[in-house]
Design a protein around this motif. Structure first.
Motif, short mmCIF file in Angstrom:
data_model
loop_
_atom_site.label_atom_id
_atom_site.label_comp_id
_atom_site.label_asym_id
_atom_site.label_seq_id
_atom_site.Cartn_x
_atom_site.Cartn_y
_atom_site.Cartn_z
N PHE A 66 0.70 -1.09 -0.07
CA PHE A 66 0.33 0.17 0.50
C PHE A 66 1.45 1.25 -0.13
O PHE A 66 1.27 2.55 -0.68
CB PHE A 66 -0.57 0.42 1.18
N ALA A 67 1.75 1.15 0.80
CA ALA A 67 2.67 2.32 1.13
C ALA A 67 3.44 3.03 -0.04
O ALA A 67 3.81 3.76 -0.62
CB ALA A 67 3.26 2.01 2.04
N ALA A 68 3.49 2.00 -0.65
CA ALA A 68 4.22 1.84 -1.80
C ALA A 68 4.14 1.74 -3.27
O ALA A 68 4.22 2.82 -4.49
CB ALA A 68 5.71 0.69 -2.56
N ARG A 69 2.88 1.42 -3.37
CA ARG A 69 2.25 2.09 -4.63
C ARG A 69 1.13 3.00 -4.57
O ARG A 69 1.75 3.67 -5.18
CB ARG A 69 0.66 0.85 -4.29
N HIS A 70 1.49 4.22 -2.98
CA HIS A 70 0.69 5.15 -3.17
C HIS A 70 1.44 6.40 -3.09
O HIS A 70 1.22 7.11 -2.65
CB HIS A 70 -1.20 5.27 -2.31
N GLN A 71 2.94 6.58 -2.46
CA GLN A 71 4.17 6.57 -2.14
C GLN A 71 3.60 7.18 -0.75
O GLN A 71 3.46 8.79 -0.60
CB GLN A 71 4.58 7.76 -3.77
N ILE A 72 3.05 6.78 0.28
CA ILE A 72 2.89 7.18 0.96
C ILE A 72 3.83 7.08 2.48
O ILE A 72 4.08 5.98 2.78
CB ILE A 72 1.33 6.73 1.74
N PRO A 73 4.38 8.37 3.52
CA PRO A 73 5.06 7.63 4.06
C PRO A 73 4.74 6.86 5.22
O PRO A 73 3.56 7.24 5.38
CB PRO A 73 5.85 8.59 4.22
N VAL A 74 5.02 5.82 5.90
CA VAL A 74 4.61 5.34 6.66
C VAL A 74 5.63 6.09 8.60
O VAL A 74 7.18 6.03 7.95
CB VAL A 74 5.06 4.60 6.54
#
Length: 614
Positions: A250-258
């Motif tokens: 999810f984070a990689a696909r949508h480039q959302i930092p964790v």
């Protein structure tokens, strides 16, 4: 006519627990830790002795610490399996209350079976029985009520027919999961009853994955697609759901930092390009920067503890929206969050489909790389250190990091090291085990033993300060007897260094934390090497950081615990640069020192930044 089998209540309990299985065919309750005394030796003890082949019993050294081992086992197994713990009545039972609270805060399953007084009341008051002058039904085991997710008192043998299924239903429910206490009256343990044979048929307990409400899902998806700078706060629920790969995708696909909580750290490996590190009080510069700029904060399986949120002064974007993905309504609604009540894995997969090609438009990945480079440099030995200088905790962490491989799990609970490790340790996926919900001093050694039982193929590194080691260390002897190997890094800063620094940061003077500031007639010289060796562990004092690395490597060949003692500097915390964030610790409003008054002014300034609701 229903077929029955005549058993004592204790025999029936053990027989029933031995046939409760996971979906993979293992016992859900792997076995029981027990210290016998009056109240559990004659009834439950007899039943356990006869059932060793199908339901193992292990003896600990202290009721609290053997419960800590059981809790660490459940955490290491991601709540898919658990252990039981039994004690005598009175002090044996109350010794476990702290552990029950620890399990409750961390949402971890453990079955407590404290012995209780006579249900028939004939010999009252028995040895170790308290008496409530106003309530004849009260016993010390009522102390477990506020720290148990399910509590029952077994006063009749047939009560098992309802209380045992309720117990496991609680422990296997992702929303209610936590400690269960079955207070077992000692006379009832020995009483016989004709139980239905069908009650002992093997049962499989499946841990469900709650699906989200589709309108809630659509609302959250719309918020994400409208966000410019979202951030994900990964909590322990990601790991308990086994949603690590779903979060990674999810984070990689949508480039959302964790950003990570203590419980959620290592859900993503530190090397994952979207892992910006620790959030909040003990947070990284990279993580706190994206958190401060976030217009949408997406909590996944987190309680939003004060350390994570900088006491709610961290997420300060003027248009910030707070979203909480959680299986528990209590957590999903905190601080006015917009809830998505669902299993973390299910929710992330469905949300990814719902937001499609959405990607964050602005993401400073250079800040993440710069942060990791700074961590590596910060954890190297100092070039300017002189002979006799004690190493800082960050240098110890760096040495341990260099000496371990991808399979290592760093674990801890209290003192300086939790904040330092959250900030500086760079784990592989699953390479971090921190008890920081209750931050219970004394958890570490017993917890390391339980964690190694849960993860026998991984190297377990237990960080513990001298103060926490002094509180509870006796399960080292148990680990030696059972040949459970792990490595203890015992950092000796001669007292409670972490709280000493907090005391000064709040405007106070050094007092009653380091041994040098305590009311003693003689400063202690505690030989931790000799102490650990006396319990059978391999124990050594590291001469320096190079020796520490070598000792860690050598420890891997042993089948017993290794304790490596190293002196550290108590005056220096783990942070550096602009890492970390404010923590709300109340500062005295009145005082006559300039330092205290300055601390209070700083406190007021930070209080003004708190944002407690959406």
């Amino acid at each position: 006519m229903t077929d029955t089998i005549r058993l004592t209540a204790a025999q029936a309990m053990v027989k029933w627990l031995s046939v409760q299985h996971t979906e993979t065919g293992e016992r859900f309750i792997e076995g029981i830790w027990a210290i016998f005394g009056h109240g559990n030796v004659a009834g439950l003890g007899e039943a356990l002795e006869k059932s060793q082949a199908v339901f193992p019993t292990w003896r600990g050294q202290n009721e609290q610490t053997m419960a800590h081992a059981a809790i660490a086992y459940a955490k290491g197994k991601k709540r898919t399996r658990a252990m039981a713990v039994s004690s005598s009545i009175g002090p044996g039972a109350t010794n476990m209350v702290t552990a029950a609270a620890l399990a409750h805060v961390n949402r971890l399953p453990v079955l407590f079976i404290p012995g209780d007084v006579f249900a028939n009341r004939r010999p009252d008051p028995v040895l170790q029985q308290i008496e409530d002058f106003d309530d004849g039904t009260i016993t010390v085991n009522d102390c477990f009520r506020p720290v148990s997710r399910y509590f029952d008192r077994i006063t009749r043998p047939e009560h098992l027919l309802t209380c045992l299924p309720r117990a496991l239903a609680t422990m296997t429910d992702p929303a209610t999961c936590g400690p269960v206490t079955l207070s077992f009256c000692q006379d009832v343990q020995a009483e016989a009853h004709d139980y239905p044979v069908a009650f002992f048929e093997p049962k499989v307990w499946r841990i469900r994955r709650p699906q989200p409400d589709m309108q809630e899902l659509a609302d959250i998806a719309a918020l994400i697609k409208a966000a410019k700078n979202p951030v994900i706060v990964a909590g322990g629920g990601v790991i308990y759901s086994q949603a690590e790969d779903a979060l990674s995708t999810f984070a990689a696909r949508h480039q959302i930092p964790v950003v990570e909580t203590q419980a959620g750290k290592s859900a993503l490996a530190q090397s994952h390009p979207m892992n910006f590190g620790a959030s909040g009080v003990d947070g990284s510069a990279a993580a706190n920067s994206v958190a401060e700029d976030a217009d949408l904060v997406i909590g996944v399986g987190t309680r939003f503890q004060d350390f994570t949120t900088g006491s709610w002064a961290l997420f300060k974007h003027p248009d910030r929206q707070l979203v909480s993905i959680n299986v528990a309504a209590y957590d999903a609604m905190k601080h006015g969050a917009i809830p998505l009540m669902a299993d973390a894995k299910v929710a992330l997969d469905l949300l990814s489909d719902a937001i499609g090609s959405y990607r964050t438009s602005k993401l400073d990945t250079d800040a993440r790389v710069a942060w990791l480079d700074a961590v590596t440099a910060h954890c190297l030995p100092r070039d300017d250190s002189s002979d006799g200088d004690r190493p800082m905790d960050c240098e110890v962490i760096g040495a341990v990091q260099r000496a371990t491989g991808e399979d290592a799990i760093a674990m801890c609970a209290a003192g300086t090291m939790p904040g330092a490790l959250k900030l500086l340790w760079q784990p592989s996926q699953g390479g971090y085990h921190m008890e920081y919900g209750f931050s219970c001093m004394g958890y570490e050694v017993a917890g390391a033993m339980g964690l190694k039982l849960a993860c026998p193929d991984r190297e377990v590194i237990c960080f513990v300060g001298d103060g926490s080691y002094m509180m509870a260390n006796s399960e080292l002897a148990t680990a030696v007897m059972r040949k459970i190997p792990f490595t203890v890094i015992l950092t000796d800063n001669r007292g409670y260094g972490c709280i000493n620094r907090l005391q000064q940061g709040c405007g106070g003077e050094e007092f009653n934390n380091l041994y040098k500031d305590c009311a003693v007639e003689q400063q202690p010289e505690i030989n931790y090497v000799a102490h650990a060796a006396a319990m059978g562990a391999h124990a050594v004092k590291a001469k320096d950081l190079v020796d520490l690395e070598q000792q860690i490597a050598t420890a891997r060949s042993r089948d017993i615990p290794t304790v490596i003692v190293i002196d550290t500097d108590p005056t220096v915390g783990p942070g550096f640069g602009d890492a970390g964030h404010w923590w709300d610790v109340a500062v005295p409003e009145a005082g006559d020192s300039d330092k205290q008054q300055a601390a209070y002014e700083n406190y007021l300034q930070n209080l003004a930044l708190q944002r407690l609701t959406n």
